[in-house]
Structure formats: C-alpha cells, structure tokens
Enzyme design. Structure first.
Site: not given
Length: 441
Positions: A169-170, A147, A264
């Site tokens: 990205c997970d 990240n 997010y």
C-alpha cells in the site's frame, strides 16, 4: 543486466500514465524490454494506452508495447504483474460512499461499509488476474496495490495461499514522505521505521535516522500541533479533502501519544466528525471524477491528437517508485526493508497468527521475511482484532455467498452504530452491486 517484461493490470486506470513515466525514469535501476497493458474495458484502456504508446516512442522506443483485453496475450512471457484494478470504476465508488452517508455512516472508499462493498467487488477480479498469471507465467510475481488492500490480501491468503503475490500500500509511503519533510530530511529512505497494524489501520512505534537517533520526539511535537500538514507534502494526496485528513491526524494522535497514527484511523476513531464534514451529494468519488479522471483522460486525448507529448501536463508519479523498489528486491535480492501486508505468523506476538498485518519486511528473491514486532498495546490490539474480524468475515461471505456473514461484517465495523443500520445499508448495497457481487443466500 536482464531486461524485464511487465504487464500493468488496470491499463485504463488514471494512475497508469504516472506509473509508466515512473518506470521510464527508473530504467537504469529496473530495465524493461516489454510493457503490456491489460484491462477488461477496451475503450477506456485505448485512450490511456494510445497516449502511453507515444510516451514510449519518444522516451524508450526500444520497449515493445502492447495493450490488450486478451488474458493469454497479456500474461504470457511476463516477469511481473503490476496490478491496480478498480472493479466497477468510480461510478461504483460513488455509491460506496453515498449509500452509507444516507444512513449517517462514514462513506469512504476503503473504510466501513463502502470499503466492504468495494472488497466484495475486488476479490474476484484480483483472484482472476492471479490465476491468469499462474497459468501463463508461473514464475512471475504479482505486485498488488489494488484497493481495498486489506480485504484483497486476506482473500489471496485464504483462497490462493501459495501464490506469488505481494500486497503493498502506498499510504504509509505518502505519510513517511511528509514525515521526512517535517524533519528536514532529503528522503523518507533516510528513516528506519517500525510500524504495525492492518492495512489503512496502523501505527508507527519507532522512527530513527541512519545513525540510530530517535526522530519520534520531533515528529510528535509537530503532529501534536499540525497533524501531518507539511509545506510540500507528497505528490499523491493533494486535494482539499486530503488536507483535512492530514490536519485531523493531530486528534487521532492525541488518543495514543506513544505512537504516530496512519491517517485512515480518523474514519474509525472520529466517524461522527467525518460524517458531519461530508457532503452527501458530492463525495471524494465526485472529486476524483471531476478532477484527476477528467485531467488524465483529457491529457491522454491531447497526446493522441498531437501524436506528441509536447505540452503534456501529466507528471511522474514519483511516489510510486516503491513499485520499482519491490520489483528490484525480488529480481536482485536487494534485501530492501519495506512495509508489506503479510500473514502475521507470530510477528506480532499477541495477535491472530493468520491475520494479514502490515509490518516491515526484508524483501529478497524468495519474497518477504517479516520482522518481529513483539507485543502490541491493548488499545491497538483491541481495535485490530475487531477490524481483522471484519476483513475475514467479508472474505468468508464472498466465498460462501453468505448474506449472514456480510451482515455480521458490516455490523462489526467500528463505523456502523447498530445491526439494524448495517442491514439497511447492506440491502441497498446488494441492489446496486448485482453485476459485481456473488449472489448471496
């Protein structure tokens, strides 16, 4: 069947043991002959490596193992670099979170000013690892899940445009694991998804089962009431602070009920709520240092002390198996469909062609082939254009050592109320990041 040589960059990470256990669990699909750890913190890596060496002796003694701080040793004779580095470690993450909060602004690892600060620290680290790989193993691929992935991906596009790096990205995987559970499916792999956006900033526009049946109505019904809260959830995101994030998804969803959001987006669409519900003295970084970090290092020390994994509580990071899916796709040309962070190049018709977007790609031996997403709605387009500009300005600021551009980047973030507040936060971030950022002029 060819056996592979892998180096994990960020050998001292709290995620490393779970990933090693996951790799061992997938040896039938992705056989490994050599596993190396690389880190620039020798002491920290020694604890994780000491435990992992014992795990390997017990489970796969045939694998050659080496932990090193020497780049030449680490990156020579490797097929894959799996990178999860955290420049400045959790101590700096704590400052990324607490400094913005002091000014009533979201303090988060990858979003807002904290994410920008972390990005400024990470660019140099990721580029350095990429350069080592290209110098010592020019045919290797780097699978990067460090990240803040959006800023790191933009940096690799701009500064190393021809490099063999895949940015992944997970988070969508964690959310899709929850979706599958909500739907009563065995696995997220039973779903075919359309998803578009930037990293940590995207939306699902279509989700179907293997027979082509639309699964969106059932999911929307659940998300409208409960967000992504599920009975078991995924193994990665389990703490109390995450539960709030999954529950809050119902409010994020309400803003655009035609899509399903990445969690997010809460930080960008409800920053006031986030700040109100943050503890300025005890942030997520503290939670991790007191939780996962203490646990993982405690378990590693026990394994070393006992010279055995008997009674060891560290678990396979099952959801990290996407790393194996990606390595297999490259190695065996499997044409796996995966979400990757790639240059847009017209995949999203009405969006910046150079922007790094997170979209489904078909992955084979030559890397990813992005799918065409068509046009996106005005709401998403507007949000994404603002956010992609933040990411580009951060990379330009790093490259040009520009104070002005970094001030602009923070000012442009949806999480920041004004240029004045942006400047106050920036000046304080510069002070604490002297050892990590380029000197700005």
């Amino acid at each position: 069947m060819k056996k592979f040589s892998v180096v994990i960059a960020g050998g001292g990470s709290t995620f490393t043991p779970g990933i090693v256990l996951m790799l061992l669990d997938n040896m039938d699909k992705f056989p490994i002959r050599k596993l190396k750890f690389y880190d620039n913190d020798k002491e920290r890596q020694a604890i994780v490596a000491g435990a992992c060496e014992i795990i390997l002796k017990e489970k796969a003694p045939e694998i050659e193992f080496l932990a090193t701080t020497n780049p030449k040793e680490a990156f020579t004779d490797v097929d894959f670099v799996m990178a999860h580095i955290r420049v400045g470690k959790y101590a700096m993450r704590e400052l990324d979170e607490k400094i913005p909060l002091k000014y009533g602004v979201v303090g988060q690892e990858t979003c807002g000013p904290g994410g920008i600060a972390y990005g400024m620290r990470s660019i140099g680290g990721v580029i350095e690892i990429l350069d080592y790989m290209e110098k010592y193993s020019p045919n290797a691929w780097m699978l990067n899940y460090s990240n803040p992935a959006a800023i790191v991906a933009e940096a690799t596009r701009k500064l190393r445009p021809n490099s063999k790096i895949l940015n992944i990205c997970d988070m969508p995987i964690g959310i899709e694991t929850r979706m599958a559970e909500i739907l009563g499916l065995e696995s997220r792999k039973e779903m075919t998804v359309k998803y578009y956006g930037l990293n940590h900033f995207g939306w699902w526009s279509d989700i179907r089962d293997k027979d082509g049946n639309d699964l969106m109505p059932k999911l929307k019904e659940h998300v409208k009431k409960y967000g992504y809260v599920a009975e078991n959830g995924d193994t990665q995101h389990t703490d109390a602070s995450w539960n709030d994030t999954f529950a809050k998804a119902k409010d994020v969803y309400a803003v655009d009920p035609s899509t399903l959001p990445n969690t997010y987006l809460k930080y960008y669409l409800f920053p006031d709520y986030v700040v109100e519900h943050s503890n300025k003295e005890y942030t997520r970084a503290n939670e991790v240092m007191d939780g996962r970090e203490k646990f993982v290092f405690g378990e590693c020390k026990k394994v070393i002390e006992n010279q055995s994994t008997k009674g060891c509580k560290m678990e396979i990071d099952e959801h990290a198996s996407y790393i194996v899916d990606l390595a297999r796709a490259i190695s065996y040309n499997t044409h796996e469909r995966m979400l990757l962070i790639v240059p847009n190049n017209g995949s999203i018709e009405n969006f910046d062609s150079t922007g790094m977007v997170e979209i489904p790609c078909i992955v084979g031996s030559n890397g990813p082939e992005p799918l065409t997403m068509g046009k996106i709605p005005q709401f998403q387009k507007g949000l994404m254009e603002q956010q992609v500009s933040v990411e580009k300005l951060v990379v330009e600021a790093w490259k040009e050592k520009s104070y002005q551009k970094l001030w602009q980047a923070i000012t442009l973030s949806r999480t920041v109320p004004s240029a004045k507040v942006a400047k106050q936060i920036l000046d304080e971030l510069i002070e604490v990041n002297k050892d990590y950022w380029p000197e700005l002029n």
